[in-house]
Write a protein that holds these residues in place. Sequence first.
Motif, PDB file in Angstrom:
ATOM      1  N   ARG A  72     -19.874  57.537  18.126  1.00 26.94           N
ATOM      2  CA  ARG A  72     -20.193  57.143  16.644  1.00 26.94           C
ATOM      3  C   ARG A  72     -18.947  57.082  15.275  1.00 26.94           C
ATOM      4  O   ARG A  72     -18.985  57.780  14.415  1.00 26.94           O
ATOM      5  CB  ARG A  72     -19.396  59.523  17.064  1.00 26.94           C
ATOM      6  CG  ARG A  72     -20.933  59.978  17.027  1.00 26.94           C
ATOM      7  CD  ARG A  72     -20.464  61.510  18.010  1.00 26.94           C
ATOM      8  NE  ARG A  72     -19.341  62.082  18.608  1.00 26.94           N
ATOM      9  CZ  ARG A  72     -18.483  63.093  18.698  1.00 26.94           C
ATOM     10  NH1 ARG A  72     -19.275  64.314  17.763  1.00 26.94           N
ATOM     11  NH2 ARG A  72     -17.655  63.367  19.520  1.00 26.94           N
ATOM     12  N   SER A  73     -18.631  56.220  16.176  1.00 26.62           N
ATOM     13  CA  SER A  73     -17.163  55.606  15.356  1.00 26.62           C
ATOM     14  C   SER A  73     -17.628  53.973  15.507  1.00 26.62           C
ATOM     15  O   SER A  73     -16.704  53.555  15.953  1.00 26.62           O
ATOM     16  CB  SER A  73     -16.010  55.685  15.604  1.00 26.62           C
ATOM     17  OG  SER A  73     -15.515  55.623  17.101  1.00 26.62           O
ATOM     18  N   LYS A  74     -19.025  53.809  14.832  1.00 20.50           N
ATOM     19  CA  LYS A  74     -19.095  52.128  14.895  1.00 20.50           C
ATOM     20  C   LYS A  74     -18.650  52.044  13.665  1.00 20.50           C
ATOM     21  O   LYS A  74     -19.602  50.773  12.798  1.00 20.50           O
ATOM     22  CB  LYS A  74     -20.906  52.281  14.947  1.00 20.50           C
ATOM     23  CG  LYS A  74     -21.605  52.997  16.110  1.00 20.50           C
ATOM     24  CD  LYS A  74     -22.628  52.407  16.184  1.00 20.50           C
ATOM     25  CE  LYS A  74     -23.923  52.879  17.488  1.00 20.50           C
ATOM     26  NZ  LYS A  74     -24.849  53.118  17.489  1.00 20.50           N
ATOM     27  N   ILE A 122     -18.035  43.203  15.702  1.00 23.29           N
ATOM     28  CA  ILE A 122     -19.237  44.351  15.400  1.00 23.29           C
ATOM     29  C   ILE A 122     -19.096  44.948  16.805  1.00 23.29           C
ATOM     30  O   ILE A 122     -19.370  44.912  18.155  1.00 23.29           O
ATOM     31  CB  ILE A 122     -20.448  43.545  14.961  1.00 23.29           C
ATOM     32  CG1 ILE A 122     -20.290  42.354  14.038  1.00 23.29           C
ATOM     33  CG2 ILE A 122     -21.256  44.747  15.280  1.00 23.29           C
ATOM     34  CD1 ILE A 122     -20.521  42.845  12.348  1.00 23.29           C
ATOM     35  N   SER A 123     -18.406  45.992  16.233  1.00 23.22           N
ATOM     36  CA  SER A 123     -17.720  47.150  17.362  1.00 23.22           C
ATOM     37  C   SER A 123     -19.162  47.442  18.506  1.00 23.22           C
ATOM     38  O   SER A 123     -18.818  47.523  19.635  1.00 23.22           O
ATOM     39  CB  SER A 123     -17.061  48.151  16.956  1.00 23.22           C
ATOM     40  OG  SER A 123     -17.901  49.319  16.253  1.00 23.22           O
ATOM     41  N   HIS A 124     -20.116  47.889  17.698  1.00 25.58           N
ATOM     42  CA  HIS A 124     -21.277  48.477  18.860  1.00 25.58           C
ATOM     43  C   HIS A 124     -20.584  49.975  19.367  1.00 25.58           C
ATOM     44  O   HIS A 124     -21.248  50.908  20.249  1.00 25.58           O
ATOM     45  CB  HIS A 124     -22.177  47.728  19.633  1.00 25.58           C
ATOM     46  CG  HIS A 124     -22.268  46.880  18.780  1.00 25.58           C
ATOM     47  ND1 HIS A 124     -23.634  46.905  17.797  1.00 25.58           N
ATOM     48  CD2 HIS A 124     -22.384  45.669  19.226  1.00 25.58           C
ATOM     49  CE1 HIS A 124     -23.831  45.188  17.530  1.00 25.58           C
ATOM     50  NE2 HIS A 124     -23.124  44.683  18.270  1.00 25.58           N
ATOM     51  N   GLY A 125     -19.084  50.777  18.641  1.00 26.40           N
ATOM     52  CA  GLY A 125     -18.820  51.787  19.396  1.00 26.40           C
ATOM     53  C   GLY A 125     -18.144  51.308  20.507  1.00 26.40           C
ATOM     54  O   GLY A 125     -18.183  52.730  20.898  1.00 26.40           O
TER      55      GLY A 125
END
Length: 415
Positions: free
Chosen positions: A245-247, A265-268
């Motif tokens: 929920r925090s991408k 680019i975290s992808h969460g």
Amino acid sequence: MPPAPIFQLFPRREFDPGAPAASFADEWANPSNYAFTILLLLGGDVIARALAQLAGGPLTPVAFSFGWVSYATSAICTAVGENKLMPGADCPCEVINGKNGYVRANNSFVIGRIVRDYEAWMGSAVHNITQSLIDARWKFDKEIAEKDIPGSGAEVVRPRQAGLVVSFWEPSQTIEAGKPGHDILHWSGLITAAIQLGIAAIPCGLWGDWSVLLITGAATILCFGMGALDQWGVEKWACRRLNKRSKKNFILTRGNGAQHAIAIISHGRGLDLEDLATGFDNLDAPSITLFAQLATIFLGLLWVVLLITSSAITDSAWFLIAVGGVGILQNMFVAGWKRNPAALGVPIDYVGVVGDVKVMNTLLAVERKYEKLGQSMIGSFFPGDLRENEKKLWDEVAAEWAEKKSVENSKKEKA
């Protein structure tokens, strides 16, 4: 009180120009107990950085060396007065939120080292495109010089940087974040400790003098004890973990004029680097534990006891100095050596890279790959207003993203 007679201020002694040489020879042949005691008080800042590099796990192999007493006593003030153990960032940089463009000055040792050491771990793809931009800029500068003064192009010096290169990374799916890596720096501490104990055992084996072995063994236990405190890991990765929920996306860079920017680019997954950049000591209520404070005080007192005890060693002082010398080499190696992000607890995998001699073109290329990511960097690299033609280019990219979303939505509706 009458002044002292002149003969008391300058007592009579024989004229002997060879006396200083004899004193120097005696000291170097068998150093006095003051020599090692003084050496133990030097280099505390090196110890702090070495601990910061390796700390975070149950075993932090920073070898015994000169400077530990100085560090241990100063650590008491830091733990009690400043409520922390970790040093601050030693490389100025900033963390940009890839969604809203918010810029946060970095106060994290970990992020600072990731940016500082970037050129050592960025990989061949990033290196190659960087060199191609520099060569292109060099060629352009030569052509301009030739137009002005024929033959002067050969005198143009190759520039050190050109344009902007942005590399893309994502958190590793196989390596857990927030855990220290075991690279050559980690193992060097264990190897050094073994070598030190071997050196300390020499006078014990030759003459039965176990004093150096006792001091070295006790000091090694104190070193590893200081690094084993859980507080190091709490401070080193003082941030939230991301979830689906925090991408968030992040850009790490030295700021306007920098050659590189690191886009994650975290992808969460992984660590919230925006949180981490705040720095543990900038939190409103740093959560250092009472146990960590008391343990730091206790270890500091033990180091003072060790300092006093070591001053009794006279006959085997050279062995003790050799032990400390080997240790300080390891400490300096650990404190200054370059590490990859995984070793610092931020494992990331390479995704791609873009770059251009013109910084604006690079940001546009970033925006075409990841929406809002390039736009979030404008404030850092172009703090002023954009020109009309530049605004038009950004409007075109925004229109491209709007069209992509429209196509995707229509596909979903049909499905």
